[in-house]
Design a protein around this motif. Sequence first.
Motif, short mmCIF file in Angstrom:
data_model
loop_
_atom_site.label_atom_id
_atom_site.label_comp_id
_atom_site.label_asym_id
_atom_site.label_seq_id
_atom_site.Cartn_x
_atom_site.Cartn_y
_atom_site.Cartn_z
N ASN A 1 0.84 -1.19 0.00
CA ASN A 1 0.00 0.00 0.00
C ASN A 1 0.88 1.25 0.00
O ASN A 1 1.89 1.29 0.68
CB ASN A 1 -0.90 0.03 1.23
CG ASN A 1 -1.91 -1.09 1.22
OD1 ASN A 1 -2.19 -1.69 0.19
ND2 ASN A 1 -2.48 -1.38 2.37
N ASN A 3 0.50 5.45 0.51
CA ASN A 3 -0.35 6.56 0.93
C ASN A 3 0.36 7.87 0.63
O ASN A 3 1.46 8.11 1.12
CB ASN A 3 -0.66 6.47 2.42
CG ASN A 3 -1.44 5.23 2.76
OD1 ASN A 3 -2.46 4.96 2.15
ND2 ASN A 3 -0.95 4.46 3.73
N GLY A 24 -1.32 -5.55 -7.61
CA GLY A 24 -1.99 -5.52 -6.32
C GLY A 24 -1.75 -4.26 -5.52
O GLY A 24 -2.08 -4.19 -4.35
N ASN A 26 -2.30 -0.80 -3.80
CA ASN A 26 -3.41 0.02 -3.34
C ASN A 26 -2.85 1.41 -3.09
O ASN A 26 -2.08 1.62 -2.16
CB ASN A 26 -4.02 -0.53 -2.05
CG ASN A 26 -4.75 -1.82 -2.28
OD1 ASN A 26 -5.61 -1.90 -3.14
ND2 ASN A 26 -4.39 -2.84 -1.53
N SER A 28 -3.49 5.37 -2.17
CA SER A 28 -4.39 6.35 -1.58
C SER A 28 -3.69 7.70 -1.69
O SER A 28 -2.65 7.91 -1.07
CB SER A 28 -4.68 6.01 -0.12
OG SER A 28 -5.43 7.05 0.47
N ASN A 48 -3.32 -2.84 -10.71
CA ASN A 48 -3.60 -2.62 -9.30
C ASN A 48 -5.03 -2.91 -8.93
O ASN A 48 -5.89 -3.07 -9.77
CB ASN A 48 -3.31 -1.17 -8.87
CG ASN A 48 -2.71 -0.32 -9.92
OD1 ASN A 48 -3.42 0.26 -10.70
ND2 ASN A 48 -1.41 -0.24 -9.92
N ASN A 49 -5.24 -2.91 -7.61
CA ASN A 49 -6.58 -2.95 -7.07
C ASN A 49 -7.17 -1.56 -7.22
O ASN A 49 -6.55 -0.67 -7.79
CB ASN A 49 -6.53 -3.36 -5.60
CG ASN A 49 -5.98 -4.75 -5.43
OD1 ASN A 49 -6.20 -5.63 -6.25
ND2 ASN A 49 -5.23 -4.96 -4.36
N PHE A 50 -8.35 -1.34 -6.65
CA PHE A 50 -8.93 -0.01 -6.73
C PHE A 50 -8.11 0.96 -5.88
O PHE A 50 -7.68 0.64 -4.78
CB PHE A 50 -10.39 -0.02 -6.27
CG PHE A 50 -11.32 -0.05 -7.42
CD1 PHE A 50 -11.72 -1.24 -7.98
CD2 PHE A 50 -11.79 1.13 -7.98
CE1 PHE A 50 -12.55 -1.28 -9.07
CE2 PHE A 50 -12.63 1.11 -9.07
CZ PHE A 50 -13.01 -0.10 -9.62
N ASN A 51 -7.87 2.11 -6.42
CA ASN A 51 -7.12 3.16 -5.76
C ASN A 51 -8.07 4.29 -5.39
O ASN A 51 -9.14 4.41 -5.96
CB ASN A 51 -6.03 3.67 -6.71
CG ASN A 51 -5.13 2.54 -7.15
OD1 ASN A 51 -4.33 2.04 -6.39
ND2 ASN A 51 -5.29 2.10 -8.40
N ALA A 70 -9.74 3.39 -10.21
CA ALA A 70 -9.78 4.23 -9.02
C ALA A 70 -11.16 4.78 -8.73
O ALA A 70 -12.04 4.81 -9.58
CB ALA A 70 -8.81 5.40 -9.18
#
Length: 194
Positions: A1, A3, A24, A26, A28, A48-51, A70
Amino acid sequence: NINLFNDIFVNNTVGFNASAFSYGLNLSAVNSTFLNNTIGILSYPYYNNFNIIKEGYFAYNKVGIRDLKAITLDSIFINNDEVAVHNLIGLIANSTFINNSIGINSTYFTNVTNNMFNNNSVGVIAGTYAYSRINDNYFLQNQIGLLILYRLSSGLSNLIYNNYFNNIINTQGNATGTQFNISKINGTNIIGRP
């Protein structure tokens, strides 16, 4: 992840390159600024996954966001040369698009909800490959409010409803496969009527 919070990306080829990370990811990004980059945020939607992009400021980039899966909320896109958001899979809501060449180029599954498109060459380009939902937006003083490209195939359709248009050209393009209304629901519409 990863951020990003209150980060500033200025004068880069790519402000933040999410595709440089493994599958994968993430991301933010909250209250971050992308200014005068060739591309503000770059990814590949299947990496990626949803951002989450929230309260972002994208200005004077060639492209604000490109190829990202996203949820983009409460962001400002101003004076982006080519396109503010290109090829985003997901949701764009409660955001403002001013003086961009193109506000959103929606080529995949994109929900565009409760945004303001003002004084862009084109507010939204819809269609190309798959289903987009465009509702509860204001399109004001754009050269073209909504440009619909290509006929959709495989039973897919764009769903466009409850938008306010006041542009030089409100809608243009091939609307085959596009649905412009939904069944009546309780409450008021975008112009305050039941």
